[in-house]
Design a protein around this motif. Structure first.
Motif, PDB file in Angstrom:
ATOM      1  N   GLY A 170       0.752  -1.059   0.076  1.00  0.00           N
ATOM      2  CA  GLY A 170       0.018  -0.015  -0.106  1.00  0.00           C
ATOM      3  C   GLY A 170       0.701   1.261  -0.016  1.00  0.00           C
ATOM      4  O   GLY A 170       0.284   2.334   0.043  1.00  0.00           O
ATOM      5  N   ALA A 171       2.130   1.125  -0.127  1.00  0.00           N
ATOM      6  CA  ALA A 171       3.004   2.604   0.075  1.00  0.00           C
ATOM      7  C   ALA A 171       2.662   3.279  -1.212  1.00  0.00           C
ATOM      8  O   ALA A 171       2.915   2.644  -2.396  1.00  0.00           O
ATOM      9  CB  ALA A 171       4.486   2.067   0.050  1.00  0.00           C
ATOM     10  N   SER A 172       2.627   4.463  -1.390  1.00  0.00           N
ATOM     11  CA  SER A 172       2.444   5.071  -2.463  1.00  0.00           C
ATOM     12  C   SER A 172       3.847   5.815  -2.949  1.00  0.00           C
ATOM     13  O   SER A 172       4.655   5.612  -1.968  1.00  0.00           O
ATOM     14  CB  SER A 172       1.503   6.457  -2.344  1.00  0.00           C
ATOM     15  OG  SER A 172       1.938   7.498  -1.363  1.00  0.00           O
ATOM     16  N   GLN A 173       3.726   6.228  -4.108  1.00  0.00           N
ATOM     17  CA  GLN A 173       5.081   6.854  -4.623  1.00  0.00           C
ATOM     18  C   GLN A 173       5.737   8.015  -4.011  1.00  0.00           C
ATOM     19  O   GLN A 173       6.931   8.127  -3.397  1.00  0.00           O
ATOM     20  CB  GLN A 173       5.175   7.439  -6.075  1.00  0.00           C
ATOM     21  CG  GLN A 173       6.656   7.571  -6.919  1.00  0.00           C
ATOM     22  CD  GLN A 173       6.497   7.971  -8.164  1.00  0.00           C
ATOM     23  OE1 GLN A 173       5.670   7.783  -8.640  1.00  0.00           O
ATOM     24  NE2 GLN A 173       7.633   8.304  -8.760  1.00  0.00           N
ATOM     25  N   SER A 174       4.728   8.859  -3.304  1.00  0.00           N
ATOM     26  CA  SER A 174       4.993   9.920  -2.436  1.00  0.00           C
ATOM     27  C   SER A 174       5.494   9.564  -0.929  1.00  0.00           C
ATOM     28  O   SER A 174       6.535  10.065  -0.520  1.00  0.00           O
ATOM     29  CB  SER A 174       3.797  10.927  -2.222  1.00  0.00           C
ATOM     30  OG  SER A 174       2.892  10.307  -1.523  1.00  0.00           O
ATOM     31  N   ASN A 175       5.061   8.340  -0.563  1.00  0.00           N
ATOM     32  CA  ASN A 175       5.502   7.716   0.577  1.00  0.00           C
ATOM     33  C   ASN A 175       6.957   7.391   0.622  1.00  0.00           C
ATOM     34  O   ASN A 175       7.724   7.453   1.228  1.00  0.00           O
ATOM     35  CB  ASN A 175       4.944   6.732   1.052  1.00  0.00           C
ATOM     36  CG  ASN A 175       3.306   6.930   1.505  1.00  0.00           C
ATOM     37  OD1 ASN A 175       2.200   6.390   1.065  1.00  0.00           O
ATOM     38  ND2 ASN A 175       3.073   8.003   2.384  1.00  0.00           N
ATOM     39  N   LEU A 176       7.218   6.756  -0.459  1.00  0.00           N
ATOM     40  CA  LEU A 176       8.683   6.196  -0.784  1.00  0.00           C
ATOM     41  C   LEU A 176       9.606   7.489  -1.057  1.00  0.00           C
ATOM     42  O   LEU A 176      10.675   7.289  -0.509  1.00  0.00           O
ATOM     43  CB  LEU A 176       8.636   5.333  -2.094  1.00  0.00           C
ATOM     44  CG  LEU A 176       7.911   4.013  -1.824  1.00  0.00           C
ATOM     45  CD1 LEU A 176       7.628   3.104  -3.302  1.00  0.00           C
ATOM     46  CD2 LEU A 176       8.674   2.977  -0.972  1.00  0.00           C
ATOM     47  N   ILE A 177       9.092   8.471  -1.640  1.00  0.00           N
ATOM     48  CA  ILE A 177       9.992   9.640  -2.026  1.00  0.00           C
ATOM     49  C   ILE A 177      10.341  10.274  -0.707  1.00  0.00           C
ATOM     50  O   ILE A 177      11.679  10.764  -0.719  1.00  0.00           O
ATOM     51  CB  ILE A 177       9.258  10.502  -2.979  1.00  0.00           C
ATOM     52  CG1 ILE A 177       9.240  10.148  -4.110  1.00  0.00           C
ATOM     53  CG2 ILE A 177       9.940  12.074  -2.946  1.00  0.00           C
ATOM     54  CD1 ILE A 177       8.377  10.668  -5.278  1.00  0.00           C
ATOM     55  N   THR A 178       9.322  10.368   0.243  1.00  0.00           N
ATOM     56  CA  THR A 178       9.501  11.038   1.587  1.00  0.00           C
ATOM     57  C   THR A 178      10.599  10.040   2.164  1.00  0.00           C
ATOM     58  O   THR A 178      11.453  10.517   3.030  1.00  0.00           O
ATOM     59  CB  THR A 178       8.314  10.915   2.365  1.00  0.00           C
ATOM     60  OG1 THR A 178       7.256  11.948   1.606  1.00  0.00           O
ATOM     61  CG2 THR A 178       8.435  11.440   3.790  1.00  0.00           C
ATOM     62  N   GLN A 179      10.428   8.598   2.324  1.00  0.00           N
ATOM     63  CA  GLN A 179      11.236   7.872   2.833  1.00  0.00           C
ATOM     64  C   GLN A 179      12.815   8.142   2.420  1.00  0.00           C
ATOM     65  O   GLN A 179      13.591   8.299   3.116  1.00  0.00           O
ATOM     66  CB  GLN A 179      10.978   6.353   2.676  1.00  0.00           C
ATOM     67  CG  GLN A 179      12.039   5.468   3.479  1.00  0.00           C
ATOM     68  CD  GLN A 179      11.950   4.007   3.020  1.00  0.00           C
ATOM     69  OE1 GLN A 179      10.757   3.783   2.478  1.00  0.00           O
ATOM     70  NE2 GLN A 179      12.870   3.058   3.202  1.00  0.00           N
ATOM     71  N   PHE A 180      13.148   8.106   1.043  1.00  0.00           N
ATOM     72  CA  PHE A 180      14.476   7.998   0.703  1.00  0.00           C
ATOM     73  C   PHE A 180      15.076   9.454   0.715  1.00  0.00           C
ATOM     74  O   PHE A 180      16.123   9.488   1.075  1.00  0.00           O
ATOM     75  CB  PHE A 180      14.479   7.857  -0.788  1.00  0.00           C
ATOM     76  CG  PHE A 180      14.054   6.194  -1.136  1.00  0.00           C
ATOM     77  CD1 PHE A 180      14.931   5.229  -0.129  1.00  0.00           C
ATOM     78  CD2 PHE A 180      13.183   5.596  -1.891  1.00  0.00           C
ATOM     79  CE1 PHE A 180      14.463   3.977  -0.247  1.00  0.00           C
ATOM     80  CE2 PHE A 180      12.645   4.325  -2.174  1.00  0.00           C
ATOM     81  CZ  PHE A 180      13.614   3.631  -1.377  1.00  0.00           C
ATOM     82  N   LEU A 181      13.888  10.400   0.611  1.00  0.00           N
ATOM     83  CA  LEU A 181      14.724  11.827   0.950  1.00  0.00           C
ATOM     84  C   LEU A 181      15.086  12.091   2.363  1.00  0.00           C
ATOM     85  O   LEU A 181      16.049  12.808   2.689  1.00  0.00           O
ATOM     86  CB  LEU A 181      13.553  13.058   0.593  1.00  0.00           C
ATOM     87  CG  LEU A 181      13.499  13.362  -0.771  1.00  0.00           C
ATOM     88  CD1 LEU A 181      12.296  14.379  -1.284  1.00  0.00           C
ATOM     89  CD2 LEU A 181      14.834  13.909  -1.511  1.00  0.00           C
ATOM     90  N   GLY A 182      14.049  11.482   3.345  1.00  0.00           N
ATOM     91  CA  GLY A 182      14.268  11.411   4.827  1.00  0.00           C
ATOM     92  C   GLY A 182      15.814  10.803   4.894  1.00  0.00           C
ATOM     93  O   GLY A 182      16.499  11.339   5.785  1.00  0.00           O
TER      94      GLY A 182
END
Length: 808
Positions: free
Chosen positions: A334-346
């Motif tokens: 269920g992770a969206s692309q924005s969730n993943l972008i937030t994770q990797f940017l974090g």
């Protein structure tokens, strides 16, 4: 968020090499970037602390003496007070004279039993402290320079002289070329409010005799442009409109005088906040920094940080296969692309934060060394300077975004079904982008290495160029007081008795110092409207012999050669004379209301670079005048292989002949080299930060080489089984990186040529840019890259193939 942080920390701890390379690279890049930004901020901070700094201007002079253009930071003595009298817009004025620029570099200061030489004495008008804001440690800030022989001391000098006593009201004695006088200390100041181009250890009331008396009475509007003049305008004054009034103002008072000399002059208002970052004036109170130099530093800071970010981007995309299934699983649940972008940017911001946190203590440790390189005294005031925290926050955010944006968008775009099925290769092929970024890194490195080579070559050219005089094995002794100047003759005669002393001469100046005296001269049949402006020095009959300057026509000075001069080749040509016609020719000059005077040419000397190689040789003449009062320098030509013994002999003579003054000397070659302090500093800065850029680039290349070797692990095992040699395998793994460096060399060459050609244009005498400079820079880059890559390649080639193939 907690889960993101936990995942990020686990990934960093699991991949120690990846984490180490990125954190060290970001820390090193941040250290360099932060220091350079602090240095640039420090240079632009000069004179901004003055109250109403935006209304304070310096009056500068653009002069044209029949095509001989000069740009002066100072102007004639009556300019500022007359401007105050004529214009309602001028609230206050102040003139400043640096005694060191008019022949008195040091002053013998006495208080009770204490005495020492002090430099940086400024004569200033009473309105000085009305315009310029200083922190008064002792005394009253209102009119401390109002009365004759008042003096304001800088705190370090006051502490040295008075210790814990309150200096205000005390009398001190100052002995210099203007005589010996007592001065009343009216205040003590410090420079805690900020840095200024107006640095002085002593501020002496202008109406205290000596040069101050001359300035107060002189009414010359064309010459005597040695007075630094400042005005403070009323608030809301239209500066452009006021500037437009100045041609008529100068014409009102100086038109006839300028016309008589055939001279054009323009008065220009310069904001006080721009003085420290505006070079190009003939004389200055303190060295100005070139803005292009600061722009180069900012560019280097940005490039170093970008190189560190490129490492992060390359290693992140290279290791994408390690995280592909993680992305696939997250998307399935269920992770969206924005969730993943937030994770990797974090994760990127976390690495950036760790890098900055590590950079701060490293910067504190490196600060003394870096300050020594840049010749400044920057302090890292973490708790008192909010700008540093803004700068640190900006670095974390910008670095995090630049380093993490591409990997974040790249990793988050994986198709979950294909990734989980194992169909991954075609989706993570970012090799082209990685190669491009590696090329970009090495383009920057090669440009910087080329810069080092060109700057070093130019400095070496300056060091070894024939300047037209012999600067080696020359000692310079200076006599700053009337008492010591009276002892010069005895000291010089005693020196001539030493076996290792070849010659001794006295002069008002010496090569490597700025020649301040000049006047127009013309041959018979001319007048001041056709005169040639010539720099001049005064000396005795020993000057040419001592300095090794060659005489090409006529004769050298002899005793009692009053009224004789020796001119250089440039002045000879400007006057329209030849070697045959010059000898015996009279040169006339006149500055109204004075009568016409003349000198006679005794000889012609070969051109020599008495000023720096930034400037072409100007018309110059040496005048015979050994009894002139301002001949305060002795130049001593030595010929010794044992300077320790010679200097001890000279010191004994000094204490015998000049017992009241401390024994001080300098070497002429060192004085000449001081003209290139800015270039030497630039060289040291670029050397240091280029080394950092190369180290950071090598860290990234090391990581990519390790990853490449890891990816080709089984291929290497198969090749070894089939008989491949270690040398062949190393060549196979290294060749791709070598191609990238060669491409970088091709791109970097025109960029480096353009940049270095621009830099060299600041010198009238410069080296030609040659192909070997770029070839050497490229070879160095290739060697660095191959050394970095081959370490991993050799390691991979030596692995037992059984280990890499046992799972097949």
């Amino acid at each position: 968020m907690k889960n993101y942080i936990k995942t990020a920390l686990r990934f960093l701890l699991k991949n120690k090499t990846f984490s180490f390379i990125n954190i060290i690279g970001l820390a090193a890049g941040t250290l360099c970037c932060l220091y350079i930004l602090l240095y640039v901020q420090d240079q632009y901070s000069y004179d901004r602390h003055f109250k109403d700094a935006g209304n304070i201007y310096r009056i500068t002079s653009n002069m044209n003496f029949r095509g001989d253009k000069r740009k002066g930071a100072a102007t004639s003595p009556p300019t500022a007070p007359t401007m105050k009298a004529d214009f309602n817009e001028v609230l206050q004025y102040a003139r400043v004279v640096n005694s060191g620029l008019v022949g008195t570099k040091q002053h013998l200061v006495r208080y009770k039993e204490k005495s020492f030489y002090e430099t940086d004495a400024l004569f200033a008008d009473p309105g000085f402290f009305d315009i310029f804001t200083y922190h008064f440690v002792n005394g009253d800030s209102r009119n401390p320079l109002k009365d004759p022989y008042n003096i304001v001391l800088l705190k370090p000098m006051a502490d040295k002289l008075f210790g814990t006593e309150n200096p205000v009201g005390k009398m001190i004695s100052i002995d210099n070329a203007y005589g010996k006088h007592d001065f009343k200390v009216t205040a003590v100041i410090d420079e805690s409010l900020g840095k200024s181009h107006l640095h002085g250890n002593m501020f002496i009331a202008m109406n205290s005799g000596g040069i101050g008396a001359y300035v107060n009475t002189d009414q010359t509007w064309s010459g005597n442009n040695f007075v630094f003049s400042y005005i403070k305008l009323r608030p809301n004054t239209n500066v452009t409109a006021f500037q437009n009034k100045l041609p008529a103002f100068l014409n009102k008072y100086g038109a006839q005088e300028l016309k008589n000399l055939g001279m054009q002059k323009e008065l220009i208002l310069q904001p006080v906040t721009k003085i420290h970052t505006t070079p190009g004036f003939e004389i200055e109170l303190s060295p100005a920094v070139n803005p292009s130099f600061l722009y180069i530093l900012i560019l280097i800071a940005v490039l170093i940080q970008v190189i560190a970010c490129i490492n992060f981007m390359n290693l992140s995309t290279a290791r994408a296969s390690k995280r592909a299934k993680e992305v696939g699983v997250r998307k399935v649940i269920g992770a969206s692309q924005s969730n993943l972008i937030t994770q990797f940017l974090g994760e990127s911001f976390l690495l950036s934060f760790i890098g900055v946190a590590l950079a701060l203590p490293l910067l504190i440790l490196a600060m003394p060394y870096l300050n020594q390189i840049t010749h400044t005294d920057i302090q890292l005031c973490l708790f008192s300077n909010y700008r540093i925290w803004v700068l640190l926050s900006a670095l974390i955010v910008i670095t995090g975004l630049v380093a993490g944006s591409y990997p974040a968008f790249y990793l988050s775009a994986f198709k979950s079904i294909k990734v989980i099925k194992g169909n991954f290769t075609s989706h993570v092929s970012a090799a082209g982008i990685r190669r491009s970024l590696v090329v970009f890194q090495f383009v920057l490195s090669i440009v910087l290495i080329t810069g080092i080579i060109v700057i070093y070559s130019q400095l070496n050219f300056i060091k070894n160029k024939d300047l037209g005089f012999d600067k080696n094995q020359k000692l310079v002794f200076s006599f700053y007081t009337g008492e010591t100047q009276g002892k010069m003759a005895n000291f010089a005669n005693d020196l001539r008795q030493l076996a290792d002393i070849k010659a001794v001469t006295k002069s008002d100046n010496y090569p490597g110092q700025l020649v301040l005296q000049d006047h127009g001269v013309y041959p018979p049949g001319g007048n001041m409207t056709t005169a040639v402006d010539a720099d001049n020095m005064a000396s005795d009959e020993h000057f040419l012999k001592t300095t090794g300057i060659k005489l090409i026509a006529g004769r050298d000075f002899t005793q009692n050669d009053s009224g004789k001069v020796i001119i250089n080749e440039t002045l000879l040509k400007k006057l329209g004379l030849t070697l045959k016609t010059a000898i015996g020719t009279r040169l006339y000059t006149q500055y109204l209301p004075n009568p016409v005077t003349y000198v006679e040419i005794a000889g012609v000397m070969k051109d020599f670079n008495y000023n720096s190689l930034h400037n072409a040789i100007r018309p110059f003449m040496l005048a015979y005048n050994p009894n002139r009062g301002d001949l305060s320098n002795l130049i001593v030509a030595a010929n010794s292989s044992n300077y320790k013994t010679l200097l001890s002999q000279i010191e004994a003579l000094w204490h015998k002949d000049v017992p009241s003054a401390p024994f001080e000397y300098s070497f002429l070659d060192e004085e000449v080299n001081k003209q290139y302090t800015a270039e030497i500093t630039l060289s040291q800065i670029i050397n240091t930060f280029t080394l950092m850029a190369i180290l950071i680039s090598c860290l990234g290349l090391f990581g990519l080489a390790a990853f490449s070797a890891e990816q080709r692990n089984k291929e290497i095992g198969i090749r070894k089984v089939l008989g491949a040699s270690v040398t062949g395998l190393v060549r196979l793994l290294s060749i791709d990186f070598l191609k990238l460096v060669l491409i970088a060399m091709i791109i970097a060459t025109p960029i480096a040529w353009w940049g270095m050609d621009k830099w060299l244009q600041a010198f009238a005498y410069r080296i030609p840019i040659s192909w070997w400079m770029f070839g050497l820079a490229g070879l160095i880059a290739v060697c660095i890259a191959m050394f970095t890559v081959s370490f991993q390649a050799i390691k991979a080639a030596l692995v037992n193939p059984v280990k890499s193939l046992k799972s097949e």
